[in-house]
Design a protein around this motif. Sequence first.
Motif, mmCIF file in Angstrom:
data_model
loop_
_atom_site.group_PDB
_atom_site.id
_atom_site.type_symbol
_atom_site.label_atom_id
_atom_site.label_comp_id
_atom_site.label_asym_id
_atom_site.label_seq_id
_atom_site.Cartn_x
_atom_site.Cartn_y
_atom_site.Cartn_z
ATOM 1 N N THR A 1 -28.668 86.978 15.586
ATOM 2 C CA THR A 1 -28.752 87.576 16.920
ATOM 3 C C THR A 1 -29.614 88.832 16.897
ATOM 4 O O THR A 1 -30.445 89.048 17.787
ATOM 5 C CB THR A 1 -27.345 87.913 17.459
ATOM 6 N N LEU A 2 -29.427 89.656 15.891
ATOM 7 C CA LEU A 2 -30.235 90.871 15.782
ATOM 8 C C LEU A 2 -31.711 90.520 15.622
ATOM 9 O O LEU A 2 -32.576 91.103 16.302
ATOM 10 C CB LEU A 2 -29.768 91.718 14.608
ATOM 11 N N THR B 1 -33.174 89.314 18.905
ATOM 12 C CA THR B 1 -33.380 90.414 19.854
ATOM 13 C C THR B 1 -34.662 91.173 19.533
ATOM 14 O O THR B 1 -35.474 91.453 20.424
ATOM 15 C CB THR B 1 -32.183 91.380 19.822
ATOM 16 N N MET C 1 -33.070 97.790 18.836
ATOM 17 C CA MET C 1 -31.845 97.417 18.134
ATOM 18 C C MET C 1 -30.619 97.712 18.966
ATOM 19 O O MET C 1 -29.609 96.991 18.891
ATOM 20 C CB MET C 1 -31.782 98.131 16.782
ATOM 21 N N SER D 1 -29.284 94.817 21.143
ATOM 22 C CA SER D 1 -28.646 93.632 20.556
ATOM 23 C C SER D 1 -27.157 93.597 20.890
ATOM 24 O O SER D 1 -26.474 94.622 20.819
ATOM 25 C CB SER D 1 -28.838 93.642 19.040
ATOM 26 N N ALA E 1 -26.415 96.153 16.565
ATOM 27 C CA ALA E 1 -27.159 96.453 15.331
ATOM 28 C C ALA E 1 -26.278 97.106 14.306
ATOM 29 O O ALA E 1 -26.646 98.025 13.663
ATOM 30 C CB ALA E 1 -28.375 97.280 15.634
#
Length: 369
Positions: A295-296, A299, A362, A365, A369
């Motif tokens: 996911t990070l 993003t 970040m 996200s 993060a």
Amino acid sequence: MQKIPLVGLYDQYQVIKPEIDEAIESIISRSAFIGGEDVRKFEEEFAAYCEAKACVGVGNGTDALYLTLRAMGIGQGDEVITVAHTFIATSEAISMAGARPVFVDIREDTMLMDPALIEQAITPRTKAIIAVHLYGQPCDMDAIMLIAERHGLKVIEDAAQAHGARWRGRRVGSIGDAACFSFYPGKNLGAFGDAGAVVSNDLELMERVRMVANHGRLEKYTHKMEGVNSRLDAMQAAILRVKLRHLDEWNESRRRHADFYFESLSGGDMQMPGVSEHAEPVWHLFVVRVADRDTLQSTLKNEGIATGVHYPVPLHQQPAYENSDQSKNALPVTERVAATVVSLPMYPELTDSQLERIVNAMSLSPVNA
């Protein structure tokens, strides 16, 4: 939206373009492609930079490890202790020499070899320890050297990602019996192709490394053994000589970028890299840990920011070792780290605005993060 790469090789070239172009033109105009003055001078300059007595330029970092093991007489039936959280070149070189890699686990904080686990891995067949200074952070060389001395083992520093780092004020490369460097283009000191080096304070060992690397000879047609062809070519040496003059400045920029990441990202769910009070890292990579890596990364990708994973599959779980007893090893910290690490952009030419953009992205996200 301008993309932010993981490594900015073109940006670096633009900064030193006149010096690099002059060095390349000099090699071409002299047709001095193998050996010669630039190779000799780079070896002298890099040895001095590492605070070591000698340097031998070789074809790449993998060869540096292999040649060092061979020059130490390590081979069939021997064992070499190292870690599984590294690039496969580390264990590959051990196998190439005919020896067996034995993996120990890493520390949760620094993600480096855990010295407390080394002695239980030592057997009568153990001949050496390869300490991997991963991500630009030096291992606990005091503890490793004490163990090696107690058991009569050689210590090889895998410094492929740690050009210029220090442990208790000493340069990596000057602490173990020998150190091996890669000059792959993305390294802190990178060539324009493959290149590597071995450095050491043991002059007899270095003579053997040079001999093995050059077809087993020191004189043109006298071969004392069968060796290999692994020479640092003059073009790469000339480029590396230019870059070496800038290395400390570039490493200091990396430290400033790392400080910004620490200040901006600490305190959340993200796990930041631990740093020993005795270490002076050079931040080849800035690697954080998050539970939801995908996911990070997604993003940041949507925001035009590149990331990496170093390394997603530990060596003991690689297909290359599935039929060996190494695949049965339990390395719980290594496995947890491999599942959660993310490498953020890190190179000297990153600007303040780019760093702020990375940190701001970040925060978008869902994993915070």
